[in-house]
Design a protein around this motif. Structure first.
Motif, PDB file in Angstrom:
ATOM      1  N   ILE A 189       7.916   7.551 -16.604  1.00  0.00           N
ATOM      2  CA  ILE A 189       6.454   7.495 -16.566  1.00  0.00           C
ATOM      3  C   ILE A 189       5.989   6.066 -16.834  1.00  0.00           C
ATOM      4  O   ILE A 189       5.143   5.523 -16.107  1.00  0.00           O
ATOM      5  CB  ILE A 189       5.832   8.477 -17.579  1.00  0.00           C
ATOM      6  N   VAL A 190       6.552   5.460 -17.856  1.00  0.00           N
ATOM      7  CA  VAL A 190       6.151   4.094 -18.223  1.00  0.00           C
ATOM      8  C   VAL A 190       6.508   3.103 -17.121  1.00  0.00           C
ATOM      9  O   VAL A 190       5.692   2.253 -16.738  1.00  0.00           O
ATOM     10  CB  VAL A 190       6.792   3.691 -19.573  1.00  0.00           C
ATOM     11  N   SER A 191       7.726   3.206 -16.595  1.00  0.00           N
ATOM     12  CA  SER A 191       8.130   2.258 -15.555  1.00  0.00           C
ATOM     13  C   SER A 191       7.346   2.489 -14.265  1.00  0.00           C
ATOM     14  O   SER A 191       6.979   1.523 -13.570  1.00  0.00           O
ATOM     15  CB  SER A 191       9.628   2.334 -15.302  1.00  0.00           C
ATOM     16  N   SER A 192       7.026   3.719 -13.935  1.00  0.00           N
ATOM     17  CA  SER A 192       6.226   3.993 -12.743  1.00  0.00           C
ATOM     18  C   SER A 192       4.805   3.458 -12.902  1.00  0.00           C
ATOM     19  O   SER A 192       4.222   2.925 -11.953  1.00  0.00           O
ATOM     20  CB  SER A 192       6.176   5.496 -12.461  1.00  0.00           C
ATOM     21  N   ALA A 193       4.268   3.596 -14.102  1.00  0.00           N
ATOM     22  CA  ALA A 193       2.928   3.064 -14.349  1.00  0.00           C
ATOM     23  C   ALA A 193       2.917   1.540 -14.237  1.00  0.00           C
ATOM     24  O   ALA A 193       1.996   0.952 -13.650  1.00  0.00           O
ATOM     25  CB  ALA A 193       2.433   3.499 -15.724  1.00  0.00           C
ATOM     26  N   ALA A 194       3.943   0.901 -14.768  1.00  0.00           N
ATOM     27  CA  ALA A 194       4.027  -0.564 -14.664  1.00  0.00           C
ATOM     28  C   ALA A 194       4.217  -0.996 -13.215  1.00  0.00           C
ATOM     29  O   ALA A 194       3.572  -1.958 -12.752  1.00  0.00           O
ATOM     30  CB  ALA A 194       5.172  -1.081 -15.527  1.00  0.00           C
ATOM     31  N   ASP A 238       0.832  -1.199   0.000  1.00  0.00           N
ATOM     32  CA  ASP A 238       0.000   0.000   0.000  1.00  0.00           C
ATOM     33  C   ASP A 238       0.870   1.253   0.000  1.00  0.00           C
ATOM     34  O   ASP A 238       0.560   2.242  -0.676  1.00  0.00           O
ATOM     35  CB  ASP A 238      -0.924  -0.013   1.225  1.00  0.00           C
ATOM     36  N   ASN A 239       1.972   1.209   0.731  1.00  0.00           N
ATOM     37  CA  ASN A 239       2.924   2.313   0.723  1.00  0.00           C
ATOM     38  C   ASN A 239       3.552   2.472  -0.661  1.00  0.00           C
ATOM     39  O   ASN A 239       3.727   3.593  -1.158  1.00  0.00           O
ATOM     40  CB  ASN A 239       3.998   2.088   1.793  1.00  0.00           C
ATOM     41  N   ALA A 240       3.891   1.348  -1.293  1.00  0.00           N
ATOM     42  CA  ALA A 240       4.471   1.406  -2.640  1.00  0.00           C
ATOM     43  C   ALA A 240       3.468   1.996  -3.636  1.00  0.00           C
ATOM     44  O   ALA A 240       3.852   2.786  -4.520  1.00  0.00           O
ATOM     45  CB  ALA A 240       4.910   0.016  -3.089  1.00  0.00           C
ATOM     46  N   VAL A 241       2.194   1.639  -3.494  1.00  0.00           N
ATOM     47  CA  VAL A 241       1.161   2.197  -4.369  1.00  0.00           C
ATOM     48  C   VAL A 241       1.125   3.716  -4.230  1.00  0.00           C
ATOM     49  O   VAL A 241       1.075   4.448  -5.226  1.00  0.00           O
ATOM     50  CB  VAL A 241      -0.227   1.580  -4.050  1.00  0.00           C
ATOM     51  N   ALA A 242       1.178   4.206  -3.003  1.00  0.00           N
ATOM     52  CA  ALA A 242       1.142   5.658  -2.779  1.00  0.00           C
ATOM     53  C   ALA A 242       2.356   6.346  -3.406  1.00  0.00           C
ATOM     54  O   ALA A 242       2.234   7.422  -4.012  1.00  0.00           O
ATOM     55  CB  ALA A 242       1.084   5.951  -1.280  1.00  0.00           C
ATOM     56  N   VAL A 243       3.525   5.733  -3.286  1.00  0.00           N
ATOM     57  CA  VAL A 243       4.741   6.319  -3.862  1.00  0.00           C
ATOM     58  C   VAL A 243       4.633   6.395  -5.382  1.00  0.00           C
ATOM     59  O   VAL A 243       4.935   7.440  -5.991  1.00  0.00           O
ATOM     60  CB  VAL A 243       5.984   5.511  -3.439  1.00  0.00           C
ATOM     61  N   TYR A 244       4.209   5.299  -6.017  1.00  0.00           N
ATOM     62  CA  TYR A 244       4.101   5.289  -7.478  1.00  0.00           C
ATOM     63  C   TYR A 244       3.024   6.259  -7.966  1.00  0.00           C
ATOM     64  O   TYR A 244       3.195   6.913  -8.995  1.00  0.00           O
ATOM     65  CB  TYR A 244       3.823   3.882  -7.995  1.00  0.00           C
ATOM     66  N   GLN A 245       1.912   6.355  -7.235  1.00  0.00           N
ATOM     67  CA  GLN A 245       0.872   7.307  -7.625  1.00  0.00           C
ATOM     68  C   GLN A 245       1.384   8.744  -7.529  1.00  0.00           C
ATOM     69  O   GLN A 245       1.137   9.551  -8.447  1.00  0.00           O
ATOM     70  CB  GLN A 245      -0.366   7.139  -6.743  1.00  0.00           C
ATOM     71  N   ASN A 246       2.086   9.062  -6.456  1.00  0.00           N
ATOM     72  CA  ASN A 246       2.637  10.420  -6.314  1.00  0.00           C
ATOM     73  C   ASN A 246       3.641  10.723  -7.419  1.00  0.00           C
ATOM     74  O   ASN A 246       3.674  11.836  -7.955  1.00  0.00           O
ATOM     75  CB  ASN A 246       3.280  10.602  -4.940  1.00  0.00           C
ATOM     76  N   ARG A 247       4.458   9.743  -7.756  1.00  0.00           N
ATOM     77  CA  ARG A 247       5.442   9.937  -8.822  1.00  0.00           C
ATOM     78  C   ARG A 247       4.742  10.192 -10.155  1.00  0.00           C
ATOM     79  O   ARG A 247       5.122  11.104 -10.916  1.00  0.00           O
ATOM     80  CB  ARG A 247       6.360   8.717  -8.926  1.00  0.00           C
ATOM     81  N   LEU A 248       3.714   9.394 -10.453  1.00  0.00           N
ATOM     82  CA  LEU A 248       2.979   9.592 -11.711  1.00  0.00           C
ATOM     83  C   LEU A 248       2.259  10.935 -11.724  1.00  0.00           C
ATOM     84  O   LEU A 248       2.224  11.610 -12.763  1.00  0.00           O
ATOM     85  CB  LEU A 248       1.994   8.456 -11.934  1.00  0.00           C
ATOM     86  N   HIS A 249       1.690  11.324 -10.606  1.00  0.00           N
ATOM     87  CA  HIS A 249       1.009  12.629 -10.557  1.00  0.00           C
ATOM     88  C   HIS A 249       1.997  13.762 -10.778  1.00  0.00           C
ATOM     89  O   HIS A 249       1.680  14.747 -11.455  1.00  0.00           O
ATOM     90  CB  HIS A 249       0.282  12.796  -9.217  1.00  0.00           C
ATOM     91  N   ALA A 250       3.193  13.627 -10.229  1.00  0.00           N
ATOM     92  CA  ALA A 250       4.204  14.676 -10.422  1.00  0.00           C
ATOM     93  C   ALA A 250       4.667  14.738 -11.875  1.00  0.00           C
ATOM     94  O   ALA A 250       4.912  15.826 -12.414  1.00  0.00           O
ATOM     95  CB  ALA A 250       5.396  14.433  -9.511  1.00  0.00           C
ATOM     96  N   LEU A 251       4.804  13.575 -12.514  1.00  0.00           N
ATOM     97  CA  LEU A 251       5.293  13.542 -13.898  1.00  0.00           C
ATOM     98  C   LEU A 251       4.213  13.884 -14.916  1.00  0.00           C
ATOM     99  O   LEU A 251       4.526  14.198 -16.071  1.00  0.00           O
ATOM    100  CB  LEU A 251       5.870  12.155 -14.206  1.00  0.00           C
ATOM    101  N   THR A 252       2.949  13.814 -14.515  1.00  0.00           N
ATOM    102  CA  THR A 252       1.859  14.055 -15.468  1.00  0.00           C
ATOM    103  C   THR A 252       0.928  15.170 -14.996  1.00  0.00           C
ATOM    104  O   THR A 252      -0.235  15.199 -15.387  1.00  0.00           O
ATOM    105  CB  THR A 252       1.045  12.760 -15.691  1.00  0.00           C
ATOM    106  N   ARG A 253       1.412  16.067 -14.178  1.00  0.00           N
ATOM    107  CA  ARG A 253       0.570  17.148 -13.666  1.00  0.00           C
ATOM    108  C   ARG A 253       0.148  18.068 -14.815  1.00  0.00           C
ATOM    109  O   ARG A 253       0.857  18.182 -15.824  1.00  0.00           O
ATOM    110  CB  ARG A 253       1.276  17.892 -12.547  1.00  0.00           C
ATOM    111  N   PRO A 254      -0.963  18.742 -14.646  1.00  0.00           N
ATOM    112  CA  PRO A 254      -1.440  19.643 -15.708  1.00  0.00           C
ATOM    113  C   PRO A 254      -0.455  20.780 -15.981  1.00  0.00           C
ATOM    114  O   PRO A 254       0.130  21.354 -15.065  1.00  0.00           O
ATOM    115  CB  PRO A 254      -2.755  20.204 -15.137  1.00  0.00           C
ATOM    116  N   GLY A 255      -0.253  21.055 -17.229  1.00  0.00           N
ATOM    117  CA  GLY A 255       0.628  22.131 -17.640  1.00  0.00           C
ATOM    118  C   GLY A 255       2.099  21.749 -17.679  1.00  0.00           C
ATOM    119  O   GLY A 255       2.930  22.556 -18.088  1.00  0.00           O
ATOM    120  N   TYR A 256       2.443  20.550 -17.281  1.00  0.00           N
ATOM    121  CA  TYR A 256       3.841  20.114 -17.266  1.00  0.00           C
ATOM    122  C   TYR A 256       4.091  19.250 -18.493  1.00  0.00           C
ATOM    123  O   TYR A 256       3.344  18.321 -18.779  1.00  0.00           O
ATOM    124  CB  TYR A 256       4.140  19.308 -15.998  1.00  0.00           C
TER     125      TYR A 256
END
Length: 162
Positions: free
Chosen positions: A81-86, A53-71
């Protein structure tokens, strides 16, 4: 409104099944593991679920940071992005498997609960089964014993003998 994580679901499921807060159950699972092996199993699985569950939170935060609006991610960040999603998909799958395992342990506890409630009934049934008799109602006469077949040589069968 935030959705409940799989860890929250597992915690609620365990607390409901054992009727105590998870903090108390953790202590019981460590101090007296032989008294309730299903509790120990559920708590070990919950610990593994907490890690994923902790790992899920880390990967979600990483994806949100890499895919935030306007970035606009740089070319070299596309692999991240691809490896974090996987990695997120793997962690979510592991969490689902752990949650399913806890659900099965709780179901096993519920299935074993009726047997644990009436040990005297089980002992009585076992005694009747060992004696080879069925219990009869008061006033009824038990059937007479069936005579055993006399042991002798087997009857000749059809076909040649060697």
């Amino acid at each position: 409104m935030p959705t409940a994580t799989m860890l929250d679901q597992a915690t609620a499921m365990i607390e409901k099944a054992w009727g105590q807060p998870v903090e108390v159950l953790e202590v019981l699972a460590v101090r007296r593991p032989c008294e309730d092996p299903l509790l120990r199993s559920a708590m070990h699985t919950r610990t593994a679920l907490a890690i994923t569950d902790n790992a899920v939170a880390v990967y979600q935060n990483r994806l949100h940071a890499l895919t935030r609006p306007g970035y606009v991610p740089a070319h070299y960040e596309l692999d991240r992005i691809v490896s974090s999603a996987a990695d997120l998909r793997v962690a979510l799958s592991e969490s689902g498997a752990y949650l399913q395992a806890i659900r099965r342990v709780v179901e096993a506890r519920e299935a074993a609960a009726p047997a644990a409630r009436a040990p005297a009934d089980r002992r009585a049934q076992a005694a009747v089964a060992r004696s080879g008799r069925t219990s009869s109602a008061p006033g009824q006469v038990a059937d007479p014993p069936v005579p055993s077949v006399a042991a002798g040589p087997p009857a000749p069968g059809a076909g040649p003998r060697r």
